[in-house]
Design a protein around this motif. Structure first.
Motif, PDB file in Angstrom:
ATOM      1  N   CYS A  84       0.833  -1.212   0.000  1.00 18.88           N
ATOM      2  CA  CYS A  84       0.000   0.000   0.000  1.00 18.88           C
ATOM      3  C   CYS A  84       0.867   1.261   0.000  1.00 18.88           C
ATOM      4  O   CYS A  84       0.354   2.360  -0.168  1.00 18.88           O
ATOM      5  CB  CYS A  84      -0.934   0.020   1.205  1.00 18.88           C
ATOM      6  N   GLY A  85       2.167   1.096   0.183  1.00 13.14           N
ATOM      7  CA  GLY A  85       3.084   2.224   0.219  1.00 13.14           C
ATOM      8  C   GLY A  85       3.517   2.590   1.627  1.00 13.14           C
ATOM      9  O   GLY A  85       4.476   3.316   1.812  1.00 13.14           O
ATOM     10  N   GLY A  86       2.804   2.074   2.623  1.00  8.92           N
ATOM     11  CA  GLY A  86       3.154   2.357   4.009  1.00  8.92           C
ATOM     12  C   GLY A  86       4.258   1.443   4.505  1.00  8.92           C
ATOM     13  O   GLY A  86       4.682   0.507   3.834  1.00  8.92           O
ATOM     14  N   GLU A  87       4.709   1.727   5.697  1.00  5.57           N
ATOM     15  CA  GLU A  87       5.708   0.887   6.354  1.00  5.57           C
ATOM     16  C   GLU A  87       5.139   0.371   7.653  1.00  5.57           C
ATOM     17  O   GLU A  87       4.448   1.091   8.364  1.00  5.57           O
ATOM     18  CB  GLU A  87       6.979   1.694   6.654  1.00  5.57           C
ATOM     19  N   GLY A  88       5.441  -0.888   7.959  1.00  2.00           N
ATOM     20  CA  GLY A  88       5.045  -1.447   9.237  1.00  2.00           C
ATOM     21  C   GLY A  88       3.596  -1.855   9.360  1.00  2.00           C
ATOM     22  O   GLY A  88       3.097  -2.050  10.466  1.00  2.00           O
ATOM     23  N   CYS A  89       2.894  -2.002   8.255  1.00  2.00           N
ATOM     24  CA  CYS A  89       1.500  -2.451   8.314  1.00  2.00           C
ATOM     25  C   CYS A  89       1.436  -3.873   8.882  1.00  2.00           C
ATOM     26  O   CYS A  89       2.356  -4.674   8.683  1.00  2.00           O
ATOM     27  CB  CYS A  89       0.875  -2.463   6.921  1.00  2.00           C
ATOM     28  N   LEU A  90       0.347  -4.181   9.536  1.00  2.00           N
ATOM     29  CA  LEU A  90       0.152  -5.521  10.076  1.00  2.00           C
ATOM     30  C   LEU A  90       0.325  -6.575   8.990  1.00  2.00           C
ATOM     31  O   LEU A  90       0.871  -7.653   9.237  1.00  2.00           O
ATOM     32  CB  LEU A  90      -1.241  -5.631  10.710  1.00  2.00           C
ATOM     33  N   GLU A  91      -0.113  -6.257   7.803  1.00  2.00           N
ATOM     34  CA  GLU A  91      -0.013  -7.205   6.688  1.00  2.00           C
ATOM     35  C   GLU A  91       1.436  -7.642   6.428  1.00  2.00           C
ATOM     36  O   GLU A  91       1.687  -8.755   6.011  1.00  2.00           O
ATOM     37  CB  GLU A  91      -0.623  -6.594   5.427  1.00  2.00           C
ATOM     38  N   THR A  92       2.389  -6.761   6.702  1.00  2.00           N
ATOM     39  CA  THR A  92       3.791  -7.134   6.494  1.00  2.00           C
ATOM     40  C   THR A  92       4.270  -8.135   7.542  1.00  2.00           C
ATOM     41  O   THR A  92       5.316  -8.748   7.365  1.00  2.00           O
ATOM     42  CB  THR A  92       4.722  -5.901   6.500  1.00  2.00           C
ATOM     43  N   LEU A  93       3.489  -8.311   8.602  1.00  2.00           N
ATOM     44  CA  LEU A  93       3.846  -9.246   9.674  1.00  2.00           C
ATOM     45  C   LEU A  93       3.062 -10.549   9.622  1.00  2.00           C
ATOM     46  O   LEU A  93       3.466 -11.539  10.229  1.00  2.00           O
ATOM     47  CB  LEU A  93       3.588  -8.598  11.044  1.00  2.00           C
ATOM     48  N   THR A  94       1.931 -10.558   8.927  1.00  2.00           N
ATOM     49  CA  THR A  94       1.040 -11.719   9.021  1.00  2.00           C
ATOM     50  C   THR A  94       0.573 -12.269   7.672  1.00  2.00           C
ATOM     51  O   THR A  94      -0.302 -13.128   7.631  1.00  2.00           O
ATOM     52  CB  THR A  94      -0.208 -11.359   9.857  1.00  2.00           C
ATOM     53  N   SER A  95       1.136 -11.813   6.582  1.00  2.00           N
ATOM     54  CA  SER A  95       0.684 -12.217   5.247  1.00  2.00           C
ATOM     55  C   SER A  95       1.501 -13.388   4.703  1.00  2.00           C
ATOM     56  O   SER A  95       2.454 -13.860   5.331  1.00  2.00           O
ATOM     57  CB  SER A  95       0.814 -11.033   4.295  1.00  2.00           C
ATOM     58  N   LEU A  96       1.155 -13.806   3.502  1.00  2.00           N
ATOM     59  CA  LEU A  96       1.938 -14.852   2.839  1.00  2.00           C
ATOM     60  C   LEU A  96       3.374 -14.394   2.595  1.00  2.00           C
ATOM     61  O   LEU A  96       4.297 -15.183   2.696  1.00  2.00           O
ATOM     62  CB  LEU A  96       1.282 -15.245   1.521  1.00  2.00           C
ATOM     63  N   GLY A  97       3.543 -13.106   2.294  1.00  2.00           N
ATOM     64  CA  GLY A  97       4.889 -12.575   2.121  1.00  2.00           C
ATOM     65  C   GLY A  97       5.704 -12.695   3.394  1.00  2.00           C
ATOM     66  O   GLY A  97       6.892 -13.029   3.364  1.00  2.00           O
ATOM     67  N   ALA A  98       5.073 -12.435   4.534  1.00  5.29           N
ATOM     68  CA  ALA A  98       5.754 -12.581   5.827  1.00  5.29           C
ATOM     69  C   ALA A  98       6.108 -14.040   6.077  1.00  5.29           C
ATOM     70  O   ALA A  98       7.195 -14.347   6.591  1.00  5.29           O
ATOM     71  CB  ALA A  98       4.868 -12.046   6.944  1.00  5.29           C
ATOM     72  N   LEU A  99       5.227 -14.940   5.684  1.00  2.00           N
ATOM     73  CA  LEU A  99       5.483 -16.368   5.832  1.00  2.00           C
ATOM     74  C   LEU A  99       6.727 -16.769   5.040  1.00  2.00           C
ATOM     75  O   LEU A  99       7.617 -17.452   5.561  1.00  2.00           O
ATOM     76  CB  LEU A  99       4.260 -17.163   5.357  1.00  2.00           C
ATOM     77  N   GLU A 100       6.817 -16.311   3.802  1.00  2.87           N
ATOM     78  CA  GLU A 100       7.981 -16.625   2.972  1.00  2.87           C
ATOM     79  C   GLU A 100       9.259 -16.001   3.531  1.00  2.87           C
ATOM     80  O   GLU A 100      10.315 -16.645   3.553  1.00  2.87           O
ATOM     81  CB  GLU A 100       7.752 -16.154   1.536  1.00  2.87           C
ATOM     82  N   ARG A 101       9.164 -14.752   3.994  1.00  6.58           N
ATOM     83  CA  ARG A 101      10.350 -14.098   4.565  1.00  6.58           C
ATOM     84  C   ARG A 101      10.870 -14.841   5.789  1.00  6.58           C
ATOM     85  O   ARG A 101      12.068 -15.046   5.939  1.00  6.58           O
ATOM     86  CB  ARG A 101      10.051 -12.638   4.926  1.00  6.58           C
TER      87      ARG A 101
END
Length: 173
Positions: free
Chosen positions: A22-39
């Protein structure tokens, strides 16, 4: 405006400065999404798994559902992060039910249980224990169905306004 319920774009502190789509930093989605799972998986891959192939999110979710210990631990971690974050929403809104959706729910009861456990740990006793957690049955169709509902609402609102205007003899734009 169509953005209610975008809890995934609530920002949390604690050093998380990952960039969100979304352009933001530190959104919950960055901690709990599929991308976070892969990271998470690529940061500490288990023996025998390469960081390029089998550590993709869909594979990890399938492995978690089948009981793979590494994949289960990753899904549980993300579920705990989500549950801890949802505690704030529960204290603000006191919902009777929370519906979990998205592809993380493909991990099934593992994800749901870890979210629930985190909610119980992080909410006032009654708030967390009396809350119902449901897994969305819409799956990958949720976004498409939501878009369809918005289009239909707009269509019928315009139709209703035009009908009322026509019956009252007023012209619409």
């Amino acid at each position: 405006h169509g953005f209610a319920g975008e809890f995934g774009h609530t920002r949390f502190t604690g050093g998380n400065t990952d960039k969100c789509y979304c352009g933001g930093e530190g959104c919950l989605e960055t901690l709990t999404s599929l991308g976070a799972l892969e990271r998470l998986a690529k940061a500490d891959p288990p023996n025998g798994k390469s960081a390029s192939g089998p550590l993709q999110a869909e594979f990890l979710l399938k492995q978690a559902a089948e009981g793979d210990a590494f994949a289960v631990s990753l899904v549980e971690h993300l579920g705990q992060m989500l549950g801890s974050s949802l505690a704030s929403a529960i204290h603000l809104f006191d919902p009777e039910c929370i519906v979990l959706g998205g592809r993380m729910t493909l991990a099934g009861s593992i994800f749901e249980a870890s979210v629930r456990n985190a909610l119980i740990r992080n909410t006032m006793d009654r708030a967390g224990r009396e809350l119902t957690i449901e897994m969305s049955r819409l799956g990958r169709s949720a976004c498409l169905l939501g878009c369809h509902a918005l289009v239909m609402k707009k269509l019928f609102t315009d139709l209703q306004q035009n009908t009322v205007s026509a019956l009252s003899g007023k012209r619409t734009r």
